[in-house]
Design a protein around this motif. Structure first.
Motif, PDB file in Angstrom:
ATOM      1  N   LEU A 157      49.845  35.571  47.533  1.00 36.13           N
ATOM      2  CA  LEU A 157      48.725  35.773  48.099  1.00 36.13           C
ATOM      3  C   LEU A 157      48.492  34.930  48.710  1.00 36.13           C
ATOM      4  O   LEU A 157      48.631  34.089  47.681  1.00 36.13           O
ATOM      5  N   THR A 158      47.912  33.968  50.104  1.00 34.22           N
ATOM      6  CA  THR A 158      47.370  33.213  50.565  1.00 34.22           C
ATOM      7  C   THR A 158      46.389  33.101  49.718  1.00 34.22           C
ATOM      8  O   THR A 158      45.189  34.131  49.502  1.00 34.22           O
ATOM      9  N   GLU A 159      45.246  31.379  50.069  1.00 30.21           N
ATOM     10  CA  GLU A 159      44.550  31.554  49.496  1.00 30.21           C
ATOM     11  C   GLU A 159      43.133  32.041  50.161  1.00 30.21           C
ATOM     12  O   GLU A 159      42.304  33.069  49.974  1.00 30.21           O
ATOM     13  N   GLN A 160      43.638  32.230  51.186  1.00 31.19           N
ATOM     14  CA  GLN A 160      42.899  32.744  52.478  1.00 31.19           C
ATOM     15  C   GLN A 160      42.536  34.542  51.938  1.00 31.19           C
ATOM     16  O   GLN A 160      41.760  35.022  52.136  1.00 31.19           O
ATOM     17  N   THR A 161      43.776  34.406  52.158  1.00 34.92           N
ATOM     18  CA  THR A 161      43.742  36.639  51.623  1.00 34.92           C
ATOM     19  C   THR A 161      42.988  36.717  50.217  1.00 34.92           C
ATOM     20  O   THR A 161      42.142  37.877  50.568  1.00 34.92           O
ATOM     21  N   ASP A 172      34.096  37.209  43.340  1.00 37.98           N
ATOM     22  CA  ASP A 172      34.568  36.548  42.211  1.00 37.98           C
ATOM     23  C   ASP A 172      35.940  36.171  42.402  1.00 37.98           C
ATOM     24  O   ASP A 172      36.848  37.217  42.086  1.00 37.98           O
ATOM     25  N   LEU A 173      36.187  34.926  43.093  1.00 36.14           N
ATOM     26  CA  LEU A 173      37.555  35.003  43.114  1.00 36.14           C
ATOM     27  C   LEU A 173      38.436  35.215  42.531  1.00 36.14           C
ATOM     28  O   LEU A 173      39.899  35.060  42.181  1.00 36.14           O
ATOM     29  N   SER A 174      38.447  34.676  40.981  1.00 36.28           N
ATOM     30  CA  SER A 174      38.854  34.657  40.168  1.00 36.28           C
ATOM     31  C   SER A 174      39.089  36.286  39.529  1.00 36.28           C
ATOM     32  O   SER A 174      40.439  36.256  38.439  1.00 36.28           O
ATOM     33  N   GLN A 175      38.753  37.006  39.636  1.00 34.09           N
ATOM     34  CA  GLN A 175      39.058  38.459  39.320  1.00 34.09           C
ATOM     35  C   GLN A 175      39.575  38.778  41.351  1.00 34.09           C
ATOM     36  O   GLN A 175      40.861  40.318  40.715  1.00 34.09           O
ATOM     37  N   VAL A 176      40.475  38.484  41.524  1.00 26.82           N
ATOM     38  CA  VAL A 176      41.628  39.130  42.994  1.00 26.82           C
ATOM     39  C   VAL A 176      42.938  38.723  42.450  1.00 26.82           C
ATOM     40  O   VAL A 176      43.114  36.951  42.326  1.00 26.82           O
ATOM     41  N   PRO A 177      43.596  39.732  42.008  1.00 30.84           N
ATOM     42  CA  PRO A 177      45.266  39.046  41.594  1.00 30.84           C
ATOM     43  C   PRO A 177      45.756  38.375  42.489  1.00 30.84           C
ATOM     44  O   PRO A 177      45.523  37.928  44.160  1.00 30.84           O
ATOM     45  N   THR A 178      46.610  37.755  42.508  1.00 31.80           N
ATOM     46  CA  THR A 178      47.346  36.373  43.030  1.00 31.80           C
ATOM     47  C   THR A 178      48.562  37.403  43.479  1.00 31.80           C
ATOM     48  O   THR A 178      49.512  36.528  44.530  1.00 31.80           O
ATOM     49  N   HIS A 179      49.307  38.606  42.978  1.00 30.17           N
ATOM     50  CA  HIS A 179      50.452  38.968  43.057  1.00 30.17           C
ATOM     51  C   HIS A 179      50.135  40.408  43.745  1.00 30.17           C
ATOM     52  O   HIS A 179      49.571  40.953  43.403  1.00 30.17           O
ATOM     53  N   VAL A 180      51.123  40.612  44.344  1.00 26.29           N
ATOM     54  CA  VAL A 180      51.275  42.430  45.449  1.00 26.29           C
ATOM     55  C   VAL A 180      52.799  42.795  45.129  1.00 26.29           C
ATOM     56  O   VAL A 180      53.448  42.001  45.561  1.00 26.29           O
ATOM     57  N   LEU A 181      52.669  43.975  45.842  1.00 23.41           N
ATOM     58  CA  LEU A 181      53.106  44.559  46.558  1.00 23.41           C
ATOM     59  C   LEU A 181      53.413  45.191  47.427  1.00 23.41           C
ATOM     60  O   LEU A 181      52.367  45.637  47.835  1.00 23.41           O
ATOM     61  N   THR A 182      54.026  45.068  48.884  1.00 20.56           N
ATOM     62  CA  THR A 182      54.366  45.107  49.759  1.00 20.56           C
ATOM     63  C   THR A 182      54.879  46.139  50.157  1.00 20.56           C
ATOM     64  O   THR A 182      56.339  45.335  50.748  1.00 20.56           O
ATOM     65  N   GLN A 183      55.353  46.961  51.545  1.00 21.02           N
ATOM     66  CA  GLN A 183      56.090  47.518  52.289  1.00 21.02           C
ATOM     67  C   GLN A 183      56.355  46.252  53.221  1.00 21.02           C
ATOM     68  O   GLN A 183      55.105  45.259  53.468  1.00 21.02           O
ATOM     69  N   GLY A 184      57.563  45.832  53.191  1.00 23.15           N
ATOM     70  CA  GLY A 184      58.397  44.681  54.154  1.00 23.15           C
ATOM     71  C   GLY A 184      57.258  44.862  55.711  1.00 23.15           C
ATOM     72  O   GLY A 184      57.589  46.200  55.978  1.00 23.15           O
ATOM     73  N   VAL A 185      57.633  44.000  55.896  1.00 23.29           N
ATOM     74  CA  VAL A 185      57.992  44.855  58.082  1.00 23.29           C
ATOM     75  C   VAL A 185      58.709  45.004  58.445  1.00 23.29           C
ATOM     76  O   VAL A 185      58.909  45.963  59.145  1.00 23.29           O
ATOM     77  N   GLY A 186      60.373  45.308  57.318  1.00 29.03           N
ATOM     78  CA  GLY A 186      61.175  45.392  58.585  1.00 29.03           C
ATOM     79  C   GLY A 186      61.075  47.300  57.939  1.00 29.03           C
ATOM     80  O   GLY A 186      60.840  48.633  59.042  1.00 29.03           O
ATOM     81  N   THR A 187      60.284  47.124  56.474  1.00 23.17           N
ATOM     82  CA  THR A 187      59.857  48.511  56.980  1.00 23.17           C
ATOM     83  C   THR A 187      59.022  48.953  57.014  1.00 23.17           C
ATOM     84  O   THR A 187      58.533  50.760  57.731  1.00 23.17           O
TER      85      THR A 187
END
Ligand code: GLP
Length: 261
Positions: A157-161, A172-187
């Motif tokens: 994730l970007t800092e903005q998101t 609390d920003l420290s609780q927000v995960p840094t990584h995610v799984l996402t359907q791709g743009v192609g999906t």
């Protein structure tokens, strides 16, 4: 692309709820692409009302979530699996096990991403995908420079998101995960109908770029311009930077009644 400008988010949510109801009437086993965030909540409320008052049934339908955090404790109330269950799945009559999400807890993340793509394909693909948009133009969690051909995968994730989503984590920003799984743009582009919703002034720049800007992986929502059936539903504030706003309104008001969105 069609742009539907509505006075309020309630009006927009009812139009999208109506389109989903029409789809389920035509095809009770339709596959719905479900989004999280605050934007689609009015659509879910509208669908629950149609379920309770009009008997709209999800018994044969399937649902696929767009994305999921990586690294939250299992059962965390802000995991997207929990949000989708709470906001829509449990409130209507989806059959048990018919609403899916990427597995952010998998030991083998790449394998889980491949399995998710396969599950969507095995279900026959997504008929209607609900989308919100991030202030930076992300769809799902496809942040800037996401490949327009990407499939389900891990993203940072970007800092903005993370700042935008901190409100779901006690600010609390420290609780927000840094990584995610996402359907791709192609999906996402494989879904048969894309319906992107946006409310409020803070989405106006993302909507301007999505509708009237050049296609660029820097703003993943611009990929909707490549889709055969993309509908953008926005309130006046989110539409405020569109230069051809009056034309979009005229077009919608004068379209054939049989056409739907
Ligand atoms: C989140 C989600 C997106 C959502 C977007 C906007 O990070 N991953 O699917 O569309 O950000 O959120 P909101 O609807 O709360 O503005």
């Amino acid at each position: 692309m069609e742009v539907v400008v509505v006075p309020t988010k309630k009006d927009g949510s009812e139009i999208v709820g109506g389109a989903i109801a029409d789809l389920l009437t035509r095809n009770p086993a339709a596959v719905l692409g479900l989004a999280t965030g605050s934007t689609p909540l009015g659509v879910y409320d509208d669908l629950v009302r149609r379920h309770n008052d009009d008997g709209l049934s999800f018994a044969q339908a399937k649902g696929f979530a767009l994305d999921e955090y990586v690294g939250l404790p299992a059962g965390h109330p802000e995991s997207y699996r929990a949000v989708i269950q709470r906001e829509i799945a449990e409130r209507v009559n989806f059959a048990p096990g018919s609403v899916h999400g990427p597995d952010g807890w998998a030991a083998d993340i790449p394998a889980a991403c491949t399995e998710y793509e396969e599950a969507i394909n095995a279900a026959g693909g997504i008929d209607l995908q609900i989308l919100g948009v991030g202030t930076d133009g992300h769809i799902g969690f496809n942040e800037p420079i996401s490949s327009l051909a990407s499939l389900t995968r891990i993203k940072t994730l970007t800092e903005q998101t993370r700042e935008d989503n901190a409100r779901f984590f006690d600010d609390d920003l420290s609780q927000v995960p840094t990584h995610v799984l996402t359907q791709g743009v192609g999906t996402i582009l494989r879904a048969r109908h894309l319906v992107l919703l946006a409310w409020g002034e803070n989405k106006a720049e993302a909507i301007r770029a999505t509708v009237e800007g050049p296609v660029t992986s820097m703003i993943p929502s611009t990929a909707l311009q490549l889709h055969q059936h993309a509908t953008i539903v926005v309130d006046e504030a989110a539409a405020s930077l569109l230069s051809d706003r009056e034309h979009y309104k005229w077009t919608y008001e004068n379209k054939p009644a049989w056409q739907g969105i």
